[in-house]
Design a protein around this motif. Sequence first.
Motif, PDB file in Angstrom:
ATOM      1  N   SER A 145       0.704  -1.328   0.105  1.00  0.00           N
ATOM      2  CA  SER A 145      -0.392   0.413  -0.418  1.00  0.00           C
ATOM      3  C   SER A 145       1.034   1.143  -0.001  1.00  0.00           C
ATOM      4  CB  SER A 145      -0.936   0.010   1.641  1.00  0.00           C
ATOM      5  OG  SER A 145      -0.696  -0.188   2.304  1.00  0.00           O
ATOM      6  N   ASP A 146       2.472   1.395   0.748  1.00  0.00           N
ATOM      7  CA  ASP A 146       3.022   2.548   0.545  1.00  0.00           C
ATOM      8  C   ASP A 146       3.924   2.439  -0.957  1.00  0.00           C
ATOM      9  OD1 ASP A 146       4.920  -0.105   0.923  1.00  0.00           O
ATOM     10  OD2 ASP A 146       6.038   1.361   2.172  1.00  0.00           O
ATOM     11  N   GLY A 147       3.607   1.669  -1.641  1.00  0.00           N
ATOM     12  CA  GLY A 147       4.306   1.591  -3.065  1.00  0.00           C
ATOM     13  C   GLY A 147       5.777   0.700  -3.095  1.00  0.00           C
ATOM     14  N   GLY A 193      -3.806 -16.065   3.479  1.00  0.00           N
ATOM     15  CA  GLY A 193      -4.258 -17.117   2.091  1.00  0.00           C
ATOM     16  C   GLY A 193      -2.954 -16.707   1.489  1.00  0.00           C
ATOM     17  N   THR A 194      -3.220 -17.332  -0.427  1.00  0.00           N
ATOM     18  CA  THR A 194      -1.538 -17.399  -0.886  1.00  0.00           C
ATOM     19  C   THR A 194      -1.867 -15.548  -1.199  1.00  0.00           C
ATOM     20  OG1 THR A 194      -3.165 -17.903  -2.792  1.00  0.00           O
ATOM     21  CG2 THR A 194      -1.808 -19.575  -1.099  1.00  0.00           C
ATOM     22  N   THR A 195      -2.819 -14.154  -1.633  1.00  0.00           N
ATOM     23  CA  THR A 195      -2.517 -12.892  -2.388  1.00  0.00           C
ATOM     24  C   THR A 195      -2.674 -12.207  -1.355  1.00  0.00           C
ATOM     25  OG1 THR A 195      -5.136 -12.723  -1.227  1.00  0.00           O
ATOM     26  CG2 THR A 195      -4.688 -14.405  -3.603  1.00  0.00           C
ATOM     27  N   GLU A 196      -3.181 -12.306  -0.322  1.00  0.00           N
ATOM     28  CA  GLU A 196      -2.490 -11.052   0.970  1.00  0.00           C
ATOM     29  C   GLU A 196      -1.146 -11.262   1.977  1.00  0.00           C
ATOM     30  OE1 GLU A 196      -5.925  -9.917   3.230  1.00  0.00           O
ATOM     31  OE2 GLU A 196      -6.254  -9.458   0.635  1.00  0.00           O
ATOM     32  N   GLY A 197      -0.646 -10.409   2.627  1.00  0.00           N
ATOM     33  CA  GLY A 197       0.021 -10.440   3.359  1.00  0.00           C
ATOM     34  C   GLY A 197       0.239  -8.750   4.390  1.00  0.00           C
ATOM     35  N   LEU A 198       0.492  -8.463   5.412  1.00  0.00           N
ATOM     36  CA  LEU A 198       1.139  -7.659   6.115  1.00  0.00           C
ATOM     37  C   LEU A 198       2.061  -7.452   6.646  1.00  0.00           C
ATOM     38  CD1 LEU A 198      -0.525  -5.264   7.177  1.00  0.00           C
ATOM     39  CD2 LEU A 198      -1.190  -6.640   9.481  1.00  0.00           C
ATOM     40  N   LEU A 199       3.115  -6.704   6.077  1.00  0.00           N
ATOM     41  CA  LEU A 199       4.252  -6.391   6.943  1.00  0.00           C
ATOM     42  C   LEU A 199       4.613  -5.398   8.052  1.00  0.00           C
ATOM     43  CD1 LEU A 199       7.469  -6.529   6.904  1.00  0.00           C
ATOM     44  CD2 LEU A 199       8.073  -5.894   4.517  1.00  0.00           C
ATOM     45  N   ALA A 200       5.294  -5.651   8.827  1.00  0.00           N
ATOM     46  CA  ALA A 200       4.941  -4.242  10.310  1.00  0.00           C
ATOM     47  C   ALA A 200       6.193  -4.543  11.525  1.00  0.00           C
ATOM     48  CB  ALA A 200       3.949  -4.674  10.817  1.00  0.00           C
ATOM     49  N   PRO A 201       6.551  -3.700  11.671  1.00  0.00           N
ATOM     50  CA  PRO A 201       8.035  -3.763  12.240  1.00  0.00           C
ATOM     51  C   PRO A 201       7.417  -4.237  13.516  1.00  0.00           C
ATOM     52  CG  PRO A 201       6.857  -1.486  12.279  1.00  0.00           C
ATOM     53  CD  PRO A 201       6.508  -1.937  11.410  1.00  0.00           C
ATOM     54  N   LEU A 202       8.448  -4.464  14.508  1.00  0.00           N
ATOM     55  CA  LEU A 202       8.213  -5.330  15.947  1.00  0.00           C
ATOM     56  C   LEU A 202       9.321  -4.396  16.480  1.00  0.00           C
ATOM     57  CD1 LEU A 202       8.268  -9.243  15.795  1.00  0.00           C
ATOM     58  CD2 LEU A 202       6.997  -7.605  16.369  1.00  0.00           C
ATOM     59  N   ALA A 203       8.330  -3.466  17.623  1.00  0.00           N
ATOM     60  CA  ALA A 203       8.737  -2.349  18.237  1.00  0.00           C
ATOM     61  C   ALA A 203      10.084  -3.658  19.821  1.00  0.00           C
ATOM     62  CB  ALA A 203       7.613  -1.943  19.666  1.00  0.00           C
ATOM     63  N   CYS A 216      -0.034  -5.573   1.829  1.00  0.00           N
ATOM     64  CA  CYS A 216       0.323  -5.927   0.493  1.00  0.00           C
ATOM     65  C   CYS A 216      -0.241  -6.901  -0.094  1.00  0.00           C
ATOM     66  CB  CYS A 216       1.792  -6.955   0.338  1.00  0.00           C
ATOM     67  SG  CYS A 216       2.566  -5.232   1.700  1.00  0.00           S
ATOM     68  N   THR A 217      -0.286  -7.059  -2.032  1.00  0.00           N
ATOM     69  CA  THR A 217      -1.150  -7.616  -2.376  1.00  0.00           C
ATOM     70  C   THR A 217      -0.220  -8.453  -3.246  1.00  0.00           C
ATOM     71  OG1 THR A 217      -3.816  -5.772  -2.243  1.00  0.00           O
ATOM     72  CG2 THR A 217      -2.944  -7.949  -3.692  1.00  0.00           C
ATOM     73  N   ALA A 218      -0.666  -9.668  -4.002  1.00  0.00           N
ATOM     74  CA  ALA A 218       0.417 -10.724  -5.120  1.00  0.00           C
ATOM     75  C   ALA A 218      -0.484 -10.100  -6.140  1.00  0.00           C
ATOM     76  CB  ALA A 218      -0.266 -11.827  -4.231  1.00  0.00           C
ATOM     77  N   ARG A 219       1.334 -10.118  -6.853  1.00  0.00           N
ATOM     78  CA  ARG A 219       0.693  -9.748  -8.471  1.00  0.00           C
ATOM     79  C   ARG A 219       0.390 -11.190  -9.161  1.00  0.00           C
ATOM     80  NH1 ARG A 219       6.216  -6.643  -9.610  1.00  0.00           N
ATOM     81  NH2 ARG A 219       6.198  -4.456  -8.292  1.00  0.00           N
TER      82      ARG A 219
END
Length: 219
Positions: A145-147, A193-203, A216-219
């Motif tokens: 989502s942030d490019g 599933g196989t099409t979506e993900g979420l990337l986040a920092p851990l404090a 994030c979305t799979a191409r």
Amino acid sequence: MKRFLLAAPLVAGLALSACATVGPQATAQLVDREWVVQNIAGQPVLAGSSATLMFGRDNRLTGDTSCNSYFADYTADQSTLTIGNAGMTKRACAPAVMNQEQRFLDVFNAVSHYRIDTAGALHLATPAGATITARAAPVTTYRCSDGSTVRASYPTSDTARVTANGQTIDMRIAVSASGARYVSDDWQWWTRGTTEGLLAPLAPGETLASAPGVTCTAR
């Protein structure tokens, strides 16, 4: 004679000096992918264990021996492969896994050639004919989502390797209410599933990310 240098786990990623580049004839199939070892010196890899190789364009070779992580410099052209002295963490594992690790190191230290066959399998070979055989782990590319772009592969059912913002992060599976969640010391990758993900920092001190992260979305 090549040798492995023991390194504490916290410094396992420190680089040895690199003085050459991947040869112009090195196949593009070799680099920038996770190779999951299937056979070492004629013996299949133990179920539930993982030995891997990843050849970077920066002449860095990283991966797992079955029990420990390693890093080394390498040079390659169309068929020859030279691996420099390597650093390695110093964990202890079950005896069978340690024996497999030693077989891996015995071949790894003497590798002189490689080839990728028509089925896509990588074969590393020593002058004496001992081999390591590996296959590339499938890689999924996501647009976030942030490019930014995220690439993820899953060498085993319990691990993920995520590349984002020029950084490659090795992660282990963690408890989740749904989907599959993987964490490193600093990051969380949560797939649904196989099409979506979420990337986040851990404090610091977190095992579950409180930051919203990027979708994030799979191409």
